[in-house]
Design a protein around this motif. Structure first.
Motif, PDB file in Angstrom:
ATOM      1  N   ALA A  13      34.900  49.402  -7.294  1.00  0.00           N
ATOM      2  CA  ALA A  13      34.574  48.363  -6.534  1.00  0.00           C
ATOM      3  C   ALA A  13      32.704  48.912  -7.064  1.00  0.00           C
ATOM      4  O   ALA A  13      31.585  48.582  -7.124  1.00  0.00           O
ATOM      5  N   ALA A  14      32.759  50.954  -6.797  1.00  0.00           N
ATOM      6  CA  ALA A  14      31.446  51.075  -6.164  1.00  0.00           C
ATOM      7  C   ALA A  14      30.434  51.058  -7.436  1.00  0.00           C
ATOM      8  O   ALA A  14      29.381  50.782  -8.012  1.00  0.00           O
ATOM      9  N   GLU A  56      40.713  45.821  -6.937  1.00  0.00           N
ATOM     10  CA  GLU A  56      42.370  46.385  -7.407  1.00  0.00           C
ATOM     11  C   GLU A  56      42.050  47.481  -7.980  1.00  0.00           C
ATOM     12  O   GLU A  56      41.596  46.700  -9.228  1.00  0.00           O
ATOM     13  N   ASP A  57      42.529  48.592  -7.639  1.00  0.00           N
ATOM     14  CA  ASP A  57      42.989  49.788  -8.654  1.00  0.00           C
ATOM     15  C   ASP A  57      43.464  49.764  -9.836  1.00  0.00           C
ATOM     16  O   ASP A  57      43.986  49.632 -10.973  1.00  0.00           O
ATOM     17  N   VAL A  99      36.204  41.615  -2.565  1.00  0.00           N
ATOM     18  CA  VAL A  99      37.134  42.196  -1.419  1.00  0.00           C
ATOM     19  C   VAL A  99      37.506  43.656  -2.262  1.00  0.00           C
ATOM     20  O   VAL A  99      38.612  42.790  -3.113  1.00  0.00           O
ATOM     21  N   CYS A 100      37.345  44.613  -1.385  1.00  0.00           N
ATOM     22  CA  CYS A 100      37.998  45.561  -2.173  1.00  0.00           C
ATOM     23  C   CYS A 100      39.295  46.294  -1.576  1.00  0.00           C
ATOM     24  O   CYS A 100      38.874  45.663  -0.520  1.00  0.00           O
ATOM     25  N   ILE A 101      39.775  46.559  -2.391  1.00  0.00           N
ATOM     26  CA  ILE A 101      41.274  47.001  -1.736  1.00  0.00           C
ATOM     27  C   ILE A 101      41.524  48.686  -1.664  1.00  0.00           C
ATOM     28  O   ILE A 101      41.537  49.192  -2.603  1.00  0.00           O
ATOM     29  N   LEU A 102      40.956  48.725  -0.594  1.00  0.00           N
ATOM     30  CA  LEU A 102      40.923  50.922  -0.093  1.00  0.00           C
ATOM     31  C   LEU A 102      42.514  50.702   0.194  1.00  0.00           C
ATOM     32  O   LEU A 102      43.179  50.574   0.019  1.00  0.00           O
ATOM     33  N   ASN A 103      42.615  52.529  -0.174  1.00  0.00           N
ATOM     34  CA  ASN A 103      41.879  52.834  -0.383  1.00  0.00           C
ATOM     35  C   ASN A 103      41.418  52.865  -1.617  1.00  0.00           C
ATOM     36  O   ASN A 103      40.519  53.927  -2.097  1.00  0.00           O
ATOM     37  N   GLY A 104      42.408  52.538  -3.334  1.00  0.00           N
ATOM     38  CA  GLY A 104      42.102  53.166  -4.158  1.00  0.00           C
ATOM     39  C   GLY A 104      41.144  52.607  -5.209  1.00  0.00           C
ATOM     40  O   GLY A 104      40.406  53.079  -6.066  1.00  0.00           O
TER      41      GLY A 104
END
Ligand code: IMP
Ligand code: MG
Length: 178
Positions: free
Chosen positions: A53-54, A101-102, A43-48
């Protein structure tokens, strides 16, 4: 040392891209090991977290799903309230979830996410954060995977922004007074 101007502020190089991707790769290898025999949902937390994640997912060798949640907490350079702009998918029940998370700063965003996922009844939960500010983060949840610990400074680049700008920068830059 390189400097960039983002809006009205000057930032200088802090963590070079090569160092960032080395840490990303290390986290991916740990996840491949720790989650083997599972089919996790990232689960990638956008935007950061989009860049982290990529790069991380390119090194994940498990059968996995990828999903996105959008949280917003920052106004300028001050951590404010956490808003859920794109919500969680109910199908996370009984799944092994890895949150991407970033950066974990005050941990307000992370706490909201952890509470929500616990409510949804996930089978297991791991959190991977590229960066952690241990001087600020005082919450209970122990972040499972951390790329680098950094001082309590404001940074941009590699997905992180200052009022919308700077996410595209390849290296990570830190705010400087001059
Ligand atoms: P927290 O809720 O205070 O932990 O803040 C988490 C979110 O704020 C992160 O996911 C980032 O999007 C943003 N953030 C925290 N520190 C920084 C920073 O130094 N630069 C840019 N964004 C940041
Ligand atoms: Mg974020």
């Amino acid at each position: 040392m390189k400097t960039v101007k983002v809006h009205d502020k000057t930032f200088k190089t802090f963590i070079l891209h090569e160092e960032v991707v080395a840490q990303v790769r290390r986290i991916a290898e740990q996840l491949n090991e720790d989650l083997k025999d599972t089919k996790p949902v990232f689960v990638c937390i956008l935007n950061g977290s989009f860049m982290f994640a990529a790069d991380l997912l390119k090194h994940i060798e498990l059968p996995c799903e990828v999903s996105f949640v959008k949280m917003a907490s920052y106004h300028g350079t001050n951590s404010g309230d956490v808003k859920e702009l794109i919500g969680f998918n109910e199908s996370l029940k009984n799944r092994h979830v890895v949150v991407i998370e970033d950066i974990v700063d005050t941990g307000k965003t992370l706490q909201t996410i952890v509470e929500k996922l616990t409510e949804l009844g996930v089978a297991s939960l791991k959190v991977a954060a590229l960066l952690l500010k241990p001087g600020v983060y005082k919450k209970e949840y122990k972040v499972d995977y951390v790329g680098l610990e950094i001082p309590n400074d404001f940074i941009v680049g590699y997905g992180l922004d200052y009022d919308g700008l700077g996410r595209n920068l390849r290296d990570i830059y830190v705010y400087t007074e001059e």
